[in-house]
Design an enzyme around this catalytic site. Structure first.
Site, PDB file in Angstrom:
ATOM      1  CB  VAL A 157      -1.016  -0.014   1.209  1.00  0.00           C
ATOM      2  CG1 VAL A 157      -1.943  -0.977   1.071  1.00  0.00           C
ATOM      3  CG2 VAL A 157      -0.183  -0.007   2.450  1.00  0.00           C
ATOM      4  CE1 TYR A 158       3.895   1.341   4.050  1.00  0.00           C
ATOM      5  CE2 TYR A 158       6.217   0.957   3.588  1.00  0.00           C
ATOM      6  CZ  TYR A 158       5.129   0.830   4.367  1.00  0.00           C
ATOM      7  OH  TYR A 158       5.474   0.473   5.639  1.00  0.00           O
ATOM      8  CB  ALA A 159       3.435   5.234  -3.393  1.00  0.00           C
TER       9      ALA A 159
END
Length: 326
Positions: A52-54
Site C-alpha cells: 500500500v505504500y504509494a
C-alpha cells in the site's frame, strides 16, 4: 555493516534497514536510487516496503532499481500485505486477499520471491488460523522465504506465534514490525517480552520518533520537514509535546558529550535494545541516509544508555508493578 539473525531463524539481515514509506509519493526515482545505492555501499541488505505504500508505487520503484542498480541477491526484500487502501484504512487478512496481494507484489517487484512477507496488521474480521495459513502457503509455494507480522499487540503476537509452533508443517514467525524509539516504548510492556520468549526479531519502525529525535524541532517546525507538510504534520504532532521535549533535550546533552549528532544517539539506543534485529530508516534523501548510517561505529556508554532509559521510561502500572510491595 554488521549483520544479525532475524529472530530464531537462519536469515541474516543488516542491523539497520531501509524503509520505503515515501517512495513513489514524496521520494522520486532519482532520490530513491541514490538512497538504495548509498545503503548498499554501506553494507546494508534489509529493504522494507508494503503493497500500500504509494498504492504499490514503492514496490514498483524498488523493482525497477533492483533490475538496474543493485543485485537482487545482495538484498533482503521485505514487504507487507493486508492493509486495504481506502479512506477508512481497513484491513483484510483473508487467505484470498493476502495471496492475491502477494502475487501482485511479486509482479511489481519483478522477483519470484520475497525474503520476508509480513501481515500488515491484525484483522479481527478474519480467523487468525486462516491468516496464518496464507503465510504457510506462501512459504511452501516458494513465494516467500520467511514470514512475520506487523502492528500486532502482545496477545495477538503470542497467539499467532504459538499457533505456528504448535503444528507440523507450519512456518514459525521470524519477525514483528512495530514502532519503537525513545519517544515510543509501548512495545516493552507486552510485545517485546513475547517476541523475546518466542524467538521473534523486532524490526522497529520510526526509530527516530518520526523525525523528532533528530532535534530539528527544538526551535520550531522547519517548513521543509514532515511536521511542516500538510499531509505529514498529523503524523509528527503527537511527538511534539512537553514530555517529548524533555527527552529530546536529554538526548541533545548526551550527543554533545559524545561529539555526535542526536540522531546517532537515538539510533544506537534502539538498535542495541534486547530483541531488536534492525531499526528501519526512512530518509528524505541520500545525504540524510548517509548521516544516519554513520551510526555503525557508535556504541553508547552504559551510563548514557541508562540515563536515556530513565528519562524516557514509560509508566507501567497494573499488572506490571511489583506485587511484593502491597
Amino acid at each position: 555493516m554488521e549483520h544479525r539473525h532475524l529472530g530464531r531463524t537462519g536469515l541474516r539481515v543488516s542491523r539497520l534497514g531501509l524503509g520505503t514509506l515515501t517512495w513513489g509519493r514524496n521520494t522520486g526515482e532519482r532520490d530513491a536510487a541514490d538512497q538504495l545505492k548509498t545503503f548498499w555501499n554501506a553494507g546494508g541488505s534489509l529493504v522494507d516496503t508494503a503493497d500500500v505504500y504509494a498504492d504499490g508505487g514503492a514496490e514498483y520503484l524498488l523493482g525497477r532499481l533492483i533490475e538496474d542498480l543493485v543485485p537482487r541477491s545482495d538484498l533482503v526484500i521485505a514487504t507487507k500485505a493486508g492493509s486495504v487502501p481506502d479512506p477508512d484504512r481497513r484491513f483484510d487478512t483473508s487467505r484470498g486477499h493476502l495471496l492475491s496481494a502477494l502475487d501482485a507484489s511479486l509482479q511489481r517487484l519483478g522477483t519470484d520471491y520475497v525474503d520476508l512477507w509480513q501481515v500488515h496488521a491484525f484483522d479481527p474480521g478474519t480467523p487468525l488460523d486462516e491468516t496464518l495459513q496464507a503465510l504457510d502457503i506462501a512459504v511452501s509455494s516458494g513465494r516467500a522465504r520467511y514470514v512475520g507480522v506487523s502492528n500486532f499487540c502482545g496477545w495477538q503476537l503470542a497467539k499467532a506465534a504459538t499457533w505456528q509452533l504448535a503444528g507440523s508443517g507450519r512456518t514459525a514467525l521470524a519477525s514483528t514490525q512495530m514502532e519503537y524509539s525513545l519517544l515510543q516504548r509501548g512495545v516493552e510492556r507486552e510485545v517485546l517480552p513475547a517476541a523475546l520468549d518466542l524467538g521473534i526479531g523486532l524490526l522497529p519502525s520510526s526509530p527516530l520518533g518520526r523525525g523528532v529525535l533528530t532535534g530539528k524541532y527544538r526551535g520550531g517546525t522547519p517548513q521543509d520537514s514532515r511536521g511542516g507538510s500538510e499531509d505529514m504534520a498529523p503524523f509528527v504532532a503527537p511527538y511534539l509535546d512537553d514530555t517529548a521535549a524533555l527527552i529530546v533535550d536529554a538526548l541533545a546533552i548526551a550527543a554533545d558529550g559524545l561529539a555526535v549528532a542526536p540522531l546517532h544517539v537515538a539510533l544506537a539506543w534502539v538498535r542495541d535494545r534486547p530483541g531488536v534485529a534492525a531499526p528501519l530508516l526512512g530518509a528524505r534523501n541520500a545525504q540524510q541516509l548517509a548521516a544516519a548510517l554513520s551510526v555503525e561505529a557508535l556504541t553508547l556508554p552504559d551510563e548514557i544508555r541508562q540515563a536515556l532509559d530513565d528519562v524516557s521510561a514509560p509508566l507501567h502500572r497494573y499488572p506490571d508493578h511489583d506485587w511484593s510491595t502491597l
